[in-house]
Design a protein around this motif. Structure first.
Motif, PDB file in Angstrom:
ATOM      1  N   LEU A  58      33.550  86.995 -11.532  1.00 38.38           N
ATOM      2  CA  LEU A  58      32.111  86.778 -11.618  1.00 38.38           C
ATOM      3  C   LEU A  58      31.820  85.312 -11.960  1.00 38.38           C
ATOM      4  CD1 LEU A  58      29.170  88.554 -12.253  1.00 38.38           C
ATOM      5  CD2 LEU A  58      29.606  87.136 -14.243  1.00 38.38           C
ATOM      6  N   LEU A  59      32.515  84.779 -12.953  1.00 43.51           N
ATOM      7  CA  LEU A  59      32.310  83.370 -13.311  1.00 43.51           C
ATOM      8  C   LEU A  59      32.664  82.454 -12.148  1.00 43.51           C
ATOM      9  CD1 LEU A  59      33.638  83.181 -16.979  1.00 43.51           C
ATOM     10  CD2 LEU A  59      31.298  82.817 -16.190  1.00 43.51           C
ATOM     11  N   GLY A  60      33.752  82.768 -11.445  1.00 42.98           N
ATOM     12  CA  GLY A  60      34.149  81.961 -10.293  1.00 42.98           C
ATOM     13  C   GLY A  60      33.094  81.954  -9.207  1.00 42.98           C
ATOM     14  N   ILE A  61      32.560  83.128  -8.901  1.00 45.41           N
ATOM     15  CA  ILE A  61      31.513  83.219  -7.870  1.00 45.41           C
ATOM     16  C   ILE A  61      30.253  82.507  -8.335  1.00 45.41           C
ATOM     17  CG2 ILE A  61      29.958  84.826  -6.679  1.00 45.41           C
ATOM     18  CD1 ILE A  61      32.347  86.787  -6.575  1.00 45.41           C
ATOM     19  N   PHE A  62      29.860  82.707  -9.588  1.00 42.43           N
ATOM     20  CA  PHE A  62      28.655  82.060 -10.112  1.00 42.43           C
ATOM     21  C   PHE A  62      28.781  80.542 -10.027  1.00 42.43           C
ATOM     22  CE2 PHE A  62      25.994  80.230 -13.404  1.00 42.43           C
ATOM     23  CZ  PHE A  62      24.797  80.916 -13.250  1.00 42.43           C
ATOM     24  N   LEU A  63      29.882  80.002 -10.502  1.00 41.51           N
ATOM     25  CA  LEU A  63      30.065  78.548 -10.508  1.00 41.51           C
ATOM     26  C   LEU A  63      30.215  77.988  -9.096  1.00 41.51           C
ATOM     27  CD1 LEU A  63      32.407  78.203 -13.613  1.00 41.51           C
ATOM     28  CD2 LEU A  63      29.948  77.725 -13.483  1.00 41.51           C
ATOM     29  N   ALA A  64      31.016  78.662  -8.256  1.00 39.39           N
ATOM     30  CA  ALA A  64      31.229  78.169  -6.883  1.00 39.39           C
ATOM     31  C   ALA A  64      29.934  78.191  -6.072  1.00 39.39           C
ATOM     32  CB  ALA A  64      32.301  78.995  -6.188  1.00 39.39           C
ATOM     33  N   THR A  65      29.186  79.276  -6.156  1.00 38.45           N
ATOM     34  CA  THR A  65      27.948  79.347  -5.375  1.00 38.45           C
ATOM     35  C   THR A  65      26.856  78.470  -5.990  1.00 38.45           C
ATOM     36  OG1 THR A  65      27.272  81.390  -6.513  1.00 38.45           O
ATOM     37  CG2 THR A  65      28.428  81.624  -4.402  1.00 38.45           C
ATOM     38  N   GLY A  66      26.901  78.279  -7.297  1.00 39.08           N
ATOM     39  CA  GLY A  66      25.957  77.362  -7.930  1.00 39.08           C
ATOM     40  C   GLY A  66      26.175  75.931  -7.465  1.00 39.08           C
ATOM     41  N   ILE A  67      27.435  75.508  -7.420  1.00 43.10           N
ATOM     42  CA  ILE A  67      27.755  74.162  -6.947  1.00 43.10           C
ATOM     43  C   ILE A  67      27.460  74.044  -5.452  1.00 43.10           C
ATOM     44  CG2 ILE A  67      29.649  72.521  -6.567  1.00 43.10           C
ATOM     45  CD1 ILE A  67      30.804  73.533  -9.274  1.00 43.10           C
ATOM     46  N   ALA A  68      27.795  75.074  -4.688  1.00 43.19           N
ATOM     47  CA  ALA A  68      27.509  75.056  -3.243  1.00 43.19           C
ATOM     48  C   ALA A  68      26.000  74.951  -2.993  1.00 43.19           C
ATOM     49  CB  ALA A  68      28.072  76.314  -2.573  1.00 43.19           C
ATOM     50  N   ALA A  69      25.203  75.670  -3.778  1.00 41.68           N
ATOM     51  CA  ALA A  69      23.746  75.586  -3.642  1.00 41.68           C
ATOM     52  C   ALA A  69      23.250  74.191  -4.021  1.00 41.68           C
ATOM     53  CB  ALA A  69      23.076  76.647  -4.512  1.00 41.68           C
ATOM     54  N   SER A  70      23.881  73.587  -5.024  1.00 38.43           N
ATOM     55  CA  SER A  70      23.509  72.218  -5.406  1.00 38.43           C
ATOM     56  C   SER A  70      23.788  71.241  -4.267  1.00 38.43           C
ATOM     57  CB  SER A  70      24.274  71.787  -6.659  1.00 38.43           C
ATOM     58  OG  SER A  70      23.853  72.520  -7.784  1.00 38.43           O
ATOM     59  N   VAL A  71      24.965  71.376  -3.653  1.00 36.38           N
ATOM     60  CA  VAL A  71      25.317  70.497  -2.534  1.00 36.38           C
ATOM     61  C   VAL A  71      24.341  70.704  -1.379  1.00 36.38           C
ATOM     62  CG1 VAL A  71      27.070  70.007  -0.784  1.00 36.38           C
ATOM     63  CG2 VAL A  71      27.745  70.293  -3.180  1.00 36.38           C
ATOM     64  N   ALA A  72      24.043  71.963  -1.060  1.00 33.63           N
ATOM     65  CA  ALA A  72      23.110  72.255   0.037  1.00 33.63           C
ATOM     66  C   ALA A  72      21.718  71.700  -0.254  1.00 33.63           C
ATOM     67  CB  ALA A  72      23.035  73.761   0.272  1.00 33.63           C
ATOM     68  N   SER A  73      21.308  71.767  -1.509  1.00 31.43           N
ATOM     69  CA  SER A  73      19.968  71.291  -1.855  1.00 31.43           C
ATOM     70  C   SER A  73      19.841  69.771  -1.737  1.00 31.43           C
ATOM     71  CB  SER A  73      19.577  71.750  -3.256  1.00 31.43           C
ATOM     72  OG  SER A  73      20.332  71.067  -4.230  1.00 31.43           O
ATOM     73  N   LEU A  74      20.964  69.061  -1.773  1.00 22.22           N
ATOM     74  CA  LEU A  74      20.930  67.606  -1.598  1.00 22.22           C
ATOM     75  C   LEU A  74      20.333  67.218  -0.246  1.00 22.22           C
ATOM     76  CD1 LEU A  74      24.408  66.568  -3.051  1.00 22.22           C
ATOM     77  CD2 LEU A  74      22.151  66.148  -4.069  1.00 22.22           C
ATOM     78  N   PHE A  75      20.504  68.090   0.742  1.00 24.03           N
ATOM     79  CA  PHE A  75      19.984  67.822   2.082  1.00 24.03           C
ATOM     80  C   PHE A  75      18.514  68.197   2.236  1.00 24.03           C
ATOM     81  CE2 PHE A  75      24.557  68.468   2.558  1.00 24.03           C
ATOM     82  CZ  PHE A  75      24.900  67.276   3.194  1.00 24.03           C
ATOM     83  N   LEU A  76      17.976  68.916   1.247  1.00 20.24           N
ATOM     84  CA  LEU A  76      16.615  69.427   1.356  1.00 20.24           C
ATOM     85  C   LEU A  76      15.631  68.838   0.353  1.00 20.24           C
ATOM     86  CD1 LEU A  76      17.588  73.186   1.783  1.00 20.24           C
ATOM     87  CD2 LEU A  76      16.936  71.587   3.592  1.00 20.24           C
ATOM     88  N   TYR A  77      16.115  68.457  -0.815  1.00 18.87           N
ATOM     89  CA  TYR A  77      15.225  68.025  -1.893  1.00 18.87           C
ATOM     90  C   TYR A  77      15.717  66.728  -2.522  1.00 18.87           C
ATOM     91  CZ  TYR A  77      14.147  72.987  -1.515  1.00 18.87           C
ATOM     92  OH  TYR A  77      13.825  74.227  -1.048  1.00 18.87           O
ATOM     93  N   ALA A  78      14.804  65.972  -3.094  1.00 19.20           N
ATOM     94  CA  ALA A  78      15.173  64.737  -3.795  1.00 19.20           C
ATOM     95  C   ALA A  78      15.855  65.052  -5.124  1.00 19.20           C
ATOM     96  CB  ALA A  78      13.938  63.879  -4.040  1.00 19.20           C
ATOM     97  N   SER A  79      15.413  66.104  -5.795  1.00 21.30           N
ATOM     98  CA  SER A  79      16.046  66.553  -7.035  1.00 21.30           C
ATOM     99  C   SER A  79      15.911  68.068  -7.129  1.00 21.30           C
ATOM    100  CB  SER A  79      15.413  65.882  -8.249  1.00 21.30           C
ATOM    101  OG  SER A  79      14.086  66.284  -8.406  1.00 21.30           O
TER     102      SER A  79
END
Length: 181
Positions: free
Chosen positions: A107-128
């Motif tokens: 659960l922690l692995g999925i939470f952290l991995a998808t959280g970081i993946a969402a952060s990377v994806a959001s770099l292409f969509l939002y300024a912050s």
């Protein structure tokens, strides 16, 4: 004197939660969801208490190269009380359901991995960006893959406008609920 007497070790509001020290240790080790909930709660209190806290840990596309830790730290930040509350409820609901199936480490692995993946994806969509929504959607996705026909009945007691009925139910035809709810 008997050594195996069932004397409650932990009692909350008259209800016995565990009778032996081993049960208490297992309960503390068992739920990563509780640790995540406590962590995001502490971080939110720090956000409210300290002026520059959010600015230091928020993910900003223009400075991510110089502040790479913000890919992770932004996952634990929240922009408002409603944002925090919504993610808290969703993490409670889906975190415990998934953790019971896959365990705390996964659960922690999925939470952290998808959280970081969402952060990377959001770099292409939002300024912050900030928030645990991407990580929580990762948990929902994992739960959906593992239990595609799982039915969770949820009644919300939150409305974003003045249409609340006395029971607290928000009629969908008149209420404006955020997408993450």
């Amino acid at each position: 004197v008997q050594d195996d007497v069932d004397v409650p070790l932990l009692r909350v509001q008259g209800q016995v939660l565990c009778r032996h020290a081993e049960e208490l240790q297992m309960a503390v080790k068992m739920y990563a969801t509780i640790y995540l909930l406590v962590l995001i709660s502490i971080v939110f209190v720090l956000q409210l208490a300290s002026d520059g806290f959010t600015d230091f840990f928020v993910l900003e596309g223009s400075s991510v190269v110089y502040r790479p830790w913000t890919l992770l730290t932004s996952v634990f930040l929240h922009g408002s009380v409603q944002h925090f509350t919504s993610n808290f409820i969703a993490l409670t609901l889906f975190g415990f359901a998934l953790e019971g199936l896959i365990g705390r480490r996964r659960l922690l692995g999925i939470f952290l991995a998808t959280g970081i993946a969402a952060s990377v994806a959001s770099l292409f969509l939002y300024a912050s960006t900030l928030g645990a929504s991407g990580a929580i959607f990762g948990l929902v996705g994992a739960l959906t893959v593992l239990r595609p026909v799982l039915l969770l009945l949820v009644m919300t007691f939150f409305c974003t406008d003045a249409t609340t009925r006395p029971s607290g139910f928000c009629p969908s035809s008149r209420s404006k609920m955020p997408a993450w709810l």
